[in-house]
Design a protein around this motif. Structure first.
Motif, PDB file in Angstrom:
ATOM      1  N   PHE A 325     -38.650 -23.840 -20.870  1.00  0.00           N
ATOM      2  CA  PHE A 325     -39.358 -22.813 -21.695  1.00  0.00           C
ATOM      3  C   PHE A 325     -39.020 -21.544 -20.704  1.00  0.00           C
ATOM      4  CE2 PHE A 325     -42.537 -19.604 -22.317  1.00  0.00           C
ATOM      5  CZ  PHE A 325     -42.271 -19.367 -23.735  1.00  0.00           C
ATOM      6  N   LEU A 326     -39.361 -21.661 -19.504  1.00  0.00           N
ATOM      7  CA  LEU A 326     -39.259 -20.445 -18.626  1.00  0.00           C
ATOM      8  C   LEU A 326     -37.877 -20.118 -18.369  1.00  0.00           C
ATOM      9  CD1 LEU A 326     -42.306 -21.389 -16.055  1.00  0.00           C
ATOM     10  CD2 LEU A 326     -42.309 -19.403 -17.711  1.00  0.00           C
ATOM     11  N   LEU A 327     -36.953 -21.106 -18.174  1.00  0.00           N
ATOM     12  CA  LEU A 327     -35.611 -21.082 -18.045  1.00  0.00           C
ATOM     13  C   LEU A 327     -35.017 -20.142 -19.122  1.00  0.00           C
ATOM     14  CD1 LEU A 327     -33.095 -21.881 -16.428  1.00  0.00           C
ATOM     15  CD2 LEU A 327     -32.608 -23.647 -18.032  1.00  0.00           C
ATOM     16  N   GLY A 328     -35.490 -20.521 -20.306  1.00  0.00           N
ATOM     17  CA  GLY A 328     -34.888 -19.462 -21.338  1.00  0.00           C
ATOM     18  C   GLY A 328     -35.618 -18.200 -21.595  1.00  0.00           C
ATOM     19  N   LEU A 329     -36.915 -18.147 -21.163  1.00  0.00           N
ATOM     20  CA  LEU A 329     -37.388 -16.672 -21.250  1.00  0.00           C
ATOM     21  C   LEU A 329     -36.809 -15.919 -20.196  1.00  0.00           C
ATOM     22  CD1 LEU A 329     -39.733 -15.029 -22.241  1.00  0.00           C
ATOM     23  CD2 LEU A 329     -41.222 -15.985 -20.391  1.00  0.00           C
ATOM     24  N   GLY A 330     -36.628 -16.496 -18.899  1.00  0.00           N
ATOM     25  CA  GLY A 330     -35.908 -15.530 -17.978  1.00  0.00           C
ATOM     26  C   GLY A 330     -34.368 -15.169 -18.448  1.00  0.00           C
ATOM     27  N   TRP A 331     -33.818 -16.206 -18.959  1.00  0.00           N
ATOM     28  CA  TRP A 331     -32.412 -15.842 -19.440  1.00  0.00           C
ATOM     29  C   TRP A 331     -32.509 -14.728 -20.350  1.00  0.00           C
ATOM     30  CZ3 TRP A 331     -30.843 -16.184 -24.743  1.00  0.00           C
ATOM     31  CH2 TRP A 331     -29.479 -16.121 -24.994  1.00  0.00           C
ATOM     32  N   ASN A 332     -33.374 -14.770 -21.488  1.00  0.00           N
ATOM     33  CA  ASN A 332     -33.531 -13.807 -22.643  1.00  0.00           C
ATOM     34  C   ASN A 332     -33.661 -12.411 -21.872  1.00  0.00           C
ATOM     35  OD1 ASN A 332     -34.321 -12.235 -24.795  1.00  0.00           O
ATOM     36  ND2 ASN A 332     -36.136 -13.702 -25.352  1.00  0.00           N
ATOM     37  N   LEU A 333     -34.545 -12.110 -20.923  1.00  0.00           N
ATOM     38  CA  LEU A 333     -34.735 -10.894 -20.382  1.00  0.00           C
ATOM     39  C   LEU A 333     -33.578 -10.412 -19.800  1.00  0.00           C
ATOM     40  CD1 LEU A 333     -36.877  -8.825 -19.845  1.00  0.00           C
ATOM     41  CD2 LEU A 333     -37.699  -9.959 -17.683  1.00  0.00           C
ATOM     42  N   SER A 334     -33.076 -11.197 -18.909  1.00  0.00           N
ATOM     43  CA  SER A 334     -32.077 -10.737 -18.158  1.00  0.00           C
ATOM     44  C   SER A 334     -30.445 -10.561 -18.902  1.00  0.00           C
ATOM     45  CB  SER A 334     -31.654 -11.566 -16.900  1.00  0.00           C
ATOM     46  OG  SER A 334     -30.682 -11.222 -16.193  1.00  0.00           O
ATOM     47  N   TYR A 335     -30.424 -11.553 -19.767  1.00  0.00           N
ATOM     48  CA  TYR A 335     -29.047 -11.407 -20.738  1.00  0.00           C
ATOM     49  C   TYR A 335     -29.159 -10.418 -21.423  1.00  0.00           C
ATOM     50  CZ  TYR A 335     -24.749 -13.625 -21.781  1.00  0.00           C
ATOM     51  OH  TYR A 335     -23.337 -13.664 -21.978  1.00  0.00           O
ATOM     52  N   VAL A 336     -30.189 -10.178 -22.385  1.00  0.00           N
ATOM     53  CA  VAL A 336     -30.340  -9.049 -23.377  1.00  0.00           C
ATOM     54  C   VAL A 336     -30.042  -7.847 -22.575  1.00  0.00           C
ATOM     55  CG1 VAL A 336     -31.721  -7.723 -24.929  1.00  0.00           C
ATOM     56  CG2 VAL A 336     -31.618 -10.336 -25.031  1.00  0.00           C
ATOM     57  N   ALA A 337     -30.906  -7.650 -21.288  1.00  0.00           N
ATOM     58  CA  ALA A 337     -30.630  -6.263 -20.611  1.00  0.00           C
ATOM     59  C   ALA A 337     -29.351  -6.061 -20.328  1.00  0.00           C
ATOM     60  CB  ALA A 337     -31.702  -6.386 -19.474  1.00  0.00           C
ATOM     61  N   ALA A 338     -28.473  -7.048 -19.850  1.00  0.00           N
ATOM     62  CA  ALA A 338     -27.255  -6.874 -19.235  1.00  0.00           C
ATOM     63  C   ALA A 338     -26.097  -6.721 -20.274  1.00  0.00           C
ATOM     64  CB  ALA A 338     -26.834  -8.432 -18.606  1.00  0.00           C
ATOM     65  N   THR A 339     -26.420  -7.351 -21.592  1.00  0.00           N
ATOM     66  CA  THR A 339     -25.456  -7.030 -22.713  1.00  0.00           C
ATOM     67  C   THR A 339     -25.733  -5.714 -23.152  1.00  0.00           C
ATOM     68  OG1 THR A 339     -25.679  -9.546 -23.242  1.00  0.00           O
ATOM     69  CG2 THR A 339     -24.833  -7.847 -25.018  1.00  0.00           C
ATOM     70  N   ALA A 340     -26.956  -5.351 -23.183  1.00  0.00           N
ATOM     71  CA  ALA A 340     -27.205  -3.612 -23.734  1.00  0.00           C
ATOM     72  C   ALA A 340     -26.528  -2.655 -22.786  1.00  0.00           C
ATOM     73  CB  ALA A 340     -28.779  -3.599 -23.725  1.00  0.00           C
ATOM     74  N   GLU A 341     -26.736  -3.238 -21.596  1.00  0.00           N
ATOM     75  CA  GLU A 341     -25.933  -2.200 -20.523  1.00  0.00           C
ATOM     76  C   GLU A 341     -24.572  -2.171 -20.602  1.00  0.00           C
ATOM     77  OE1 GLU A 341     -26.422   0.368 -17.169  1.00  0.00           O
ATOM     78  OE2 GLU A 341     -27.741  -0.171 -18.569  1.00  0.00           O
ATOM     79  N   LEU A 342     -24.029  -3.394 -20.770  1.00  0.00           N
ATOM     80  CA  LEU A 342     -22.548  -3.332 -20.899  1.00  0.00           C
ATOM     81  C   LEU A 342     -21.983  -2.722 -22.140  1.00  0.00           C
ATOM     82  CD1 LEU A 342     -22.053  -7.223 -19.808  1.00  0.00           C
ATOM     83  CD2 LEU A 342     -21.329  -5.155 -18.737  1.00  0.00           C
ATOM     84  N   VAL A 343     -22.560  -2.796 -23.402  1.00  0.00           N
ATOM     85  CA  VAL A 343     -22.173  -2.310 -24.511  1.00  0.00           C
ATOM     86  C   VAL A 343     -22.287  -0.652 -24.688  1.00  0.00           C
ATOM     87  CG1 VAL A 343     -22.386  -4.265 -25.915  1.00  0.00           C
ATOM     88  CG2 VAL A 343     -24.282  -2.738 -25.907  1.00  0.00           C
ATOM     89  N   THR A 344     -23.399  -0.371 -23.750  1.00  0.00           N
ATOM     90  CA  THR A 344     -23.534   1.045 -23.581  1.00  0.00           C
ATOM     91  C   THR A 344     -22.460   1.806 -23.033  1.00  0.00           C
ATOM     92  OG1 THR A 344     -26.216   0.668 -23.683  1.00  0.00           O
ATOM     93  CG2 THR A 344     -25.127   2.633 -22.775  1.00  0.00           C
TER      94      THR A 344
END
Length: 415
Positions: A325-344
């Motif tokens: 569960f924590l693995l998924g939560l950490g991925w969620n936070l980091s990966y969504v932030a990374a994707t948002a930064e990239l598409v910006t």
């Protein structure tokens, strides 16, 4: 038609349903891919090969799929990917039925192609929203995958209940997964107009409002895009978070069985992992937009480090469920932030290529980690996977922390 007249909410909901469907199919793949390949070959030492095939084929598909999305649109690529995945599931089912790796292996490859291509739907979501809402837009779409977590216990677990884990037992579940992928084809075709069209309309409206030429600039070379401020840190976080998450997730099924639990218990662990990945995604998307992407990148990787190190000592289903569960939560936070930064930092005609390139590298890295993790687990047990996974997220987090904070800038025009 102006950009605001487009059915953005409906398109976002349908894209979320696409990821819901993909999540259901991939639950089966994650839970039984390793076991399927070991049973069909009789070679236990290749336990990391099944996940590696999924990840490698998905990675290799991501860049050409992204380039194609930039040229012809997001919808045709997503629909075709689901059709390819359905064929892959059918081949895998037939391979289990006749006990041959000659069908299972290409089936795995096609399922991986589906995964790598359909996950680019997050680019389609970002296309339809302004810069300050892109993290939320991505989170809205990813939220659909949360409900896919219910498909493991509700659909696949009953198919395994009370049965010995043999190849014959795997045939029907893989056919069910094929049917689900065909539903994904129908859903993808309901996204109208194509999000790429909406993105170009938004860009034209912004340029028109500032008095600049409406004609969109041609795409810049990928090397130039990767040098833009903010992109390197986002790439590092995306690579680390995705690679560690998928490698540990794909090995978790074998680790659960290795702790003398039932194969059906794997679906409980994987389901809670997917809940961690997506349950708080709506909150996290808004949180990232408020607190900033760089702190989110670091925080997500730190949570993943806590998760992976737990695997060194937890053996119960509850303990492994909390870890995943924590693995998924950490991925969620980091990966969504990374994707948002990239598409910006990319224009509508650059985003698919940029995200595809990052997914290519992340998938290949994840495949390598899955293979290494499988070998390490066979030799030294779960502790080796735990230590390796922890190092693989801590070092990138430290690199981002000590790196320079980049100012937000608009994408550079092509030279």
């Amino acid at each position: 038609m102006t950009a605001v007249a487009y059915p953005i909410r409906r398109n976002t909901a349908v894209l979320a349903l696409c990821l819901f469907t993909l999540s259901g199919v991939l639950q089966l793949a994650v839970a039984v891919a390793t076991i399927t390949l070991v049973l069909v070959t009789g070679i236990e030492s290749i336990l990391g090969l099944g996940p590696a095939i999924f990840l490698t084929s998905g990675a290799l598909a991501a860049l050409p799929a992204g380039r194609l999305m930039d040229r012809v649109g997001r919808v045709p690529v997503i629909a075709a990917a689901f059709a390819i995945g359905a064929l892959g599931c059918v081949l895998t089912a037939l391979g289990c039925a006749v006990d041959t790796a000659l069908l299972v292996l290409p089936g795995f490859v096609l399922v991986g192609v589906m995964s790598g291509s359909v996950h680019l739907a997050r680019t389609a979501a970002a296309d339809m929203y302004p810069v300050e809402k892109k993290a939320r837009a991505i989170s809205y779409t990813l939220f659909g995958a949360l409900f896919g977590a219910a498909l493991g216990p509700l659909v696949f677990r009953p198919l395994f209940a009370g049965k010995d884990l043999e190849l014959d037992t795997l045939v029907i579940p893989w056919f069910v997964a094929a049917a689900m992928a065909l539903v994904g084809v129908a859903l993808a075709l309901l996204v109208r107009p194509d999000p790429r069209t909406i993105a170009l309309e938004l860009e034209a409206a912004e340029n028109d409002a500032t008095g600049e030429p409406v004609e969109p600039a041609p795409p810049a070379p990928l090397q130039q895009i990767l040098r833009r401020p903010g992109v390197p840190s986002a790439v590092i976080a995306a690579l680390a978070s995705f690679a560690v998450m998928v490698s540990v997730m794909n090995l978790s099924g074998y680790i659960v069985v290795g702790h003398h639990h039932e194969q059906s218990d794997v679906f409980t662990v994987i389901s809670l992992h997917i809940v961690g990945m997506y349950a708080l995604v709506l909150v996290i998307g808004s949180l990232i937009d408020r607190v900033g992407r760089r702190p989110s990148l670091i925080s997500g990787l730190a949570i993943m480090a806590v998760s992976t190190i737990m695997l060194a000592w937890v053996e119960s289903i509850l303990g492994m469920s909390v870890s995943l569960f924590l693995l998924g939560l950490g991925w969620n936070l980091s990966y969504v932030a990374a994707t948002a930064e990239l598409v910006t930092h990319a224009s509508p005609v650059e985003r698919g290529r940029l995200i595809g390139a990052v997914d290519l590298c992340a998938g290949l890295l994840g495949a390598s980690l899955a293979l290494l993790g499988g070998l390490a687990y066979s030799e030294w047990g779960a502790a080796a996977v735990a230590v390796g996974g922890t190092v693989a997220v801590v070092l990138p987090a430290l690199a981002i922390f000590v790196g320079r904070r980049a100012p937000a800038v608009a994408p550079e025009p092509a030279a």
